[in-house]
Motif scaffolding. Sequence first.
Motif, PDB file in Angstrom:
ATOM      1  N   LEU A  94      46.449   0.059 -33.715  1.00 32.94           N
ATOM      2  CA  LEU A  94      47.008   0.593 -34.957  1.00 32.94           C
ATOM      3  C   LEU A  94      45.901   0.835 -35.979  1.00 32.94           C
ATOM      4  CD1 LEU A  94      49.492   1.381 -36.592  1.00 32.94           C
ATOM      5  CD2 LEU A  94      49.674  -0.993 -37.354  1.00 32.94           C
ATOM      6  N   GLY A  95      44.925  -0.083 -36.063  1.00 29.03           N
ATOM      7  CA  GLY A  95      43.795   0.115 -36.966  1.00 29.03           C
ATOM      8  C   GLY A  95      42.999   1.354 -36.605  1.00 29.03           C
ATOM      9  N   PHE A  96      42.813   1.568 -35.309  1.00 25.23           N
ATOM     10  CA  PHE A  96      42.106   2.754 -34.825  1.00 25.23           C
ATOM     11  C   PHE A  96      42.854   4.023 -35.222  1.00 25.23           C
ATOM     12  CE2 PHE A  96      41.525   5.949 -31.446  1.00 25.23           C
ATOM     13  CZ  PHE A  96      40.147   6.096 -31.452  1.00 25.23           C
ATOM     14  N   ALA A  97      44.167   4.032 -34.987  1.00 21.62           N
ATOM     15  CA  ALA A  97      44.975   5.207 -35.295  1.00 21.62           C
ATOM     16  C   ALA A  97      45.001   5.495 -36.794  1.00 21.62           C
ATOM     17  CB  ALA A  97      46.401   5.016 -34.777  1.00 21.62           C
ATOM     18  N   MET A  98      45.118   4.449 -37.603  1.00 25.24           N
ATOM     19  CA  MET A  98      45.153   4.634 -39.056  1.00 25.24           C
ATOM     20  C   MET A  98      43.821   5.166 -39.577  1.00 25.24           C
ATOM     21  SD  MET A  98      47.370   1.346 -40.403  1.00 25.24           S
ATOM     22  CE  MET A  98      47.216   1.822 -42.136  1.00 25.24           C
ATOM     23  N   GLY A  99      42.726   4.645 -39.040  1.00 28.96           N
ATOM     24  CA  GLY A  99      41.413   5.109 -39.470  1.00 28.96           C
ATOM     25  C   GLY A  99      41.176   6.554 -39.126  1.00 28.96           C
ATOM     26  N   TRP A 100      41.411   6.934 -37.873  1.00 27.42           N
ATOM     27  CA  TRP A 100      41.222   8.325 -37.450  1.00 27.42           C
ATOM     28  C   TRP A 100      42.159   9.259 -38.203  1.00 27.42           C
ATOM     29  CZ3 TRP A 100      38.449  11.105 -33.568  1.00 27.42           C
ATOM     30  CH2 TRP A 100      37.403  10.374 -32.986  1.00 27.42           C
ATOM     31  N   ASN A 101      43.403   8.849 -38.343  1.00 28.15           N
ATOM     32  CA  ASN A 101      44.376   9.680 -39.037  1.00 28.15           C
ATOM     33  C   ASN A 101      43.951   9.922 -40.481  1.00 28.15           C
ATOM     34  OD1 ASN A 101      47.272  10.769 -39.501  1.00 28.15           O
ATOM     35  ND2 ASN A 101      47.144   9.104 -40.974  1.00 28.15           N
ATOM     36  N   TYR A 102      43.460   8.880 -41.152  1.00 22.93           N
ATOM     37  CA  TYR A 102      43.146   8.998 -42.569  1.00 22.93           C
ATOM     38  C   TYR A 102      41.931   9.887 -42.811  1.00 22.93           C
ATOM     39  CZ  TYR A 102      43.497   7.579 -47.446  1.00 22.93           C
ATOM     40  OH  TYR A 102      43.679   7.587 -48.817  1.00 22.93           O
ATOM     41  N   TRP A 103      40.862   9.662 -42.039  1.00 23.20           N
ATOM     42  CA  TRP A 103      39.689  10.491 -42.327  1.00 23.20           C
ATOM     43  C   TRP A 103      39.876  11.922 -41.825  1.00 23.20           C
ATOM     44  CZ3 TRP A 103      37.162  12.788 -38.368  1.00 23.20           C
ATOM     45  CH2 TRP A 103      37.014  12.141 -37.148  1.00 23.20           C
ATOM     46  N   PHE A 104      40.671  12.104 -40.770  1.00 27.80           N
ATOM     47  CA  PHE A 104      40.956  13.459 -40.285  1.00 27.80           C
ATOM     48  C   PHE A 104      41.787  14.220 -41.323  1.00 27.80           C
ATOM     49  CE2 PHE A 104      43.928  16.208 -37.796  1.00 27.80           C
ATOM     50  CZ  PHE A 104      43.005  17.147 -37.380  1.00 27.80           C
ATOM     51  N   CYS A 105      42.879  13.584 -41.777  1.00 29.47           N
ATOM     52  CA  CYS A 105      43.724  14.217 -42.801  1.00 29.47           C
ATOM     53  C   CYS A 105      42.949  14.419 -44.100  1.00 29.47           C
ATOM     54  CB  CYS A 105      44.962  13.359 -43.069  1.00 29.47           C
ATOM     55  SG  CYS A 105      46.113  13.264 -41.686  1.00 29.47           S
ATOM     56  N   GLY A 106      42.122  13.438 -44.454  1.00 25.98           N
ATOM     57  CA  GLY A 106      41.350  13.530 -45.685  1.00 25.98           C
ATOM     58  C   GLY A 106      40.349  14.658 -45.664  1.00 25.98           C
ATOM     59  N   ALA A 107      39.684  14.855 -44.515  1.00 28.04           N
ATOM     60  CA  ALA A 107      38.699  15.940 -44.402  1.00 28.04           C
ATOM     61  C   ALA A 107      39.378  17.296 -44.570  1.00 28.04           C
ATOM     62  CB  ALA A 107      37.985  15.860 -43.059  1.00 28.04           C
ATOM     63  N   ILE A 108      40.578  17.436 -43.998  1.00 26.66           N
ATOM     64  CA  ILE A 108      41.315  18.688 -44.150  1.00 26.66           C
ATOM     65  C   ILE A 108      41.781  18.863 -45.592  1.00 26.66           C
ATOM     66  CG2 ILE A 108      43.409  19.934 -43.447  1.00 26.66           C
ATOM     67  CD1 ILE A 108      43.056  18.659 -40.681  1.00 26.66           C
ATOM     68  N   THR A 109      42.167  17.759 -46.236  1.00 29.38           N
ATOM     69  CA  THR A 109      42.578  17.828 -47.639  1.00 29.38           C
ATOM     70  C   THR A 109      41.428  18.290 -48.522  1.00 29.38           C
ATOM     71  OG1 THR A 109      44.189  16.040 -47.307  1.00 29.38           O
ATOM     72  CG2 THR A 109      43.535  16.529 -49.572  1.00 29.38           C
ATOM     73  N   VAL A 110      40.219  17.768 -48.280  1.00 28.54           N
ATOM     74  CA  VAL A 110      39.048  18.225 -49.042  1.00 28.54           C
ATOM     75  C   VAL A 110      38.850  19.724 -48.840  1.00 28.54           C
ATOM     76  CG1 VAL A 110      36.544  18.054 -49.307  1.00 28.54           C
ATOM     77  CG2 VAL A 110      37.899  15.981 -48.963  1.00 28.54           C
ATOM     78  N   ALA A 111      38.976  20.190 -47.585  1.00 27.78           N
ATOM     79  CA  ALA A 111      38.810  21.612 -47.288  1.00 27.78           C
ATOM     80  C   ALA A 111      39.840  22.455 -48.033  1.00 27.78           C
ATOM     81  CB  ALA A 111      38.923  21.840 -45.779  1.00 27.78           C
ATOM     82  N   VAL A 112      41.081  21.996 -48.036  1.00 27.20           N
ATOM     83  CA  VAL A 112      42.147  22.729 -48.731  1.00 27.20           C
ATOM     84  C   VAL A 112      41.892  22.756 -50.235  1.00 27.20           C
ATOM     85  CG1 VAL A 112      44.604  22.703 -49.318  1.00 27.20           C
ATOM     86  CG2 VAL A 112      43.879  22.272 -46.958  1.00 27.20           C
ATOM     87  N   GLU A 113      41.448  21.630 -50.793  1.00 25.78           N
ATOM     88  CA  GLU A 113      41.181  21.581 -52.232  1.00 25.78           C
ATOM     89  C   GLU A 113      40.012  22.490 -52.615  1.00 25.78           C
ATOM     90  OE1 GLU A 113      43.581  20.582 -53.572  1.00 25.78           O
ATOM     91  OE2 GLU A 113      43.923  18.431 -53.643  1.00 25.78           O
TER      92      GLU A 113
END
Length: 481
Positions: A94-113
Amino acid sequence: MCKLNNQQHNGHIRHTLQSRHLSMIALGGTIGTGLFIASGSAITTAGPGGSLIAYFVMGLMVFFLMTSLAEMATYNPRSGSFAEYANRYVDPALGFAMGWNYWFCGAITVAVELSTVGIVMNFWFPHVPSWLFSLLAFIIIFTINYFSVRTYGETEFWLALLKVAAVVIFVIVGIAVICGLIGGHHALGFQNFTYKKAPFVNGIPGIISAFVVSGFSFQGTEMVGIAAGESADPHHSVPRAIHATFWRILLFYVLTIFVIACVLPYTNKNLLSSDVQDIVTSPFTLIFQYAGLRYAAGIMNFVILIAVLSSANSWLYAISRILFSQSVDGFLWKGFRRVNRRGVPIISFLAMAVLSLALWALQFIGPNVYNYLIAATSLGGFMEWLGIAIAHYRFRRGFLRQGHTLDELDYHAGLFLFGPLFAFVLCIVVIVGQNVDAFLKLDWSNILITYMSVLLFIFFYLYYKVRHHTHLVPLTKMKLK
């Protein structure tokens, strides 16, 4: 599993963020385009009464969620906290999934912003290519985060303060309009609360749909948990920031929705707009214009520019710390653990900056892929919230099972077990309610696009669990610190 201290050969994580920084990081992370642009759609969907209920209940849920995070962050402050807590208290998968999910989603959010900055700037400079402004914004947030966490904290403090000031001014102007004190109009009172089908429109389904809108508006509050790992005094500043932020968020959001609902009837077609390009139809702009404020669109465009820059700045900070934390936990290449003499996890930061810029550039060479990536992250934040609720439930049980008492905690979340359970259930409601029509019609293509982020999260979880044969961490064997 490899465990290291947040300390490397060339430097170490600096604990320089103060209470005022944490308060504004938590508060500023929730005041963005979701409030300034999309908040009106909740009123159209659920009516004035339904939207107020949705925002109040969602604000309450976020409060419980943040108190859960505060209890763990004050006891065990970590940079990249909630993924680390899931790893320790639930299951490394679960820690692995949360970490990957967060930085993956975050990187896309930065791109969108970054793309959004270009669109916002074209309001004033329509003939200048938007990508130039996007690149300039990237240079700005890169520089801010490159220097030190203190630089990031100070910048975010002042950007958030500007957003808060805009909301306060809006509420004051809106109340004056409602009372007929400005704008040359008669007092509106509460007439729009009983207009046609108001105050409740579309019943329970309408309120659930408003939950979805309000849920996205509150995304980003959890960043205070990441910043806690670099706070000078997390045992006192984190709880203080959480409690102060809750009341401010609830006050701002509920008052904002109340003002909009009083001035604009739920049937106003402009409330449906959620596109940053439609700044002239933003509820904020419309009400400022109703009050007779000149250049209302230009003023709100500036506020939205500040909000977008603040969001990009915060997300770049957050995902670099999550990547660093994932490396410390042994999930990723150990080079990501490197910290420079200014206290910045420099390799993690550079990796996330490059990835964000590459994802932003993808829109020019593969627009369909870029749009799918955006769709793939739509529910990622709610998956993190689910993980935080589960981690806190497990932490509290493990803490007590190992013979500890609540008196040993500098801060403990009230109303346990209700808090994490309430957050868990409401997150499930929001995730399922994201596209109920697709389920009812069995539109599998639409379901896949809507829930791609959930499927990706499950994929990361199962991949790590199968490969490393992980199990639920026994309560008696948890490493609490």
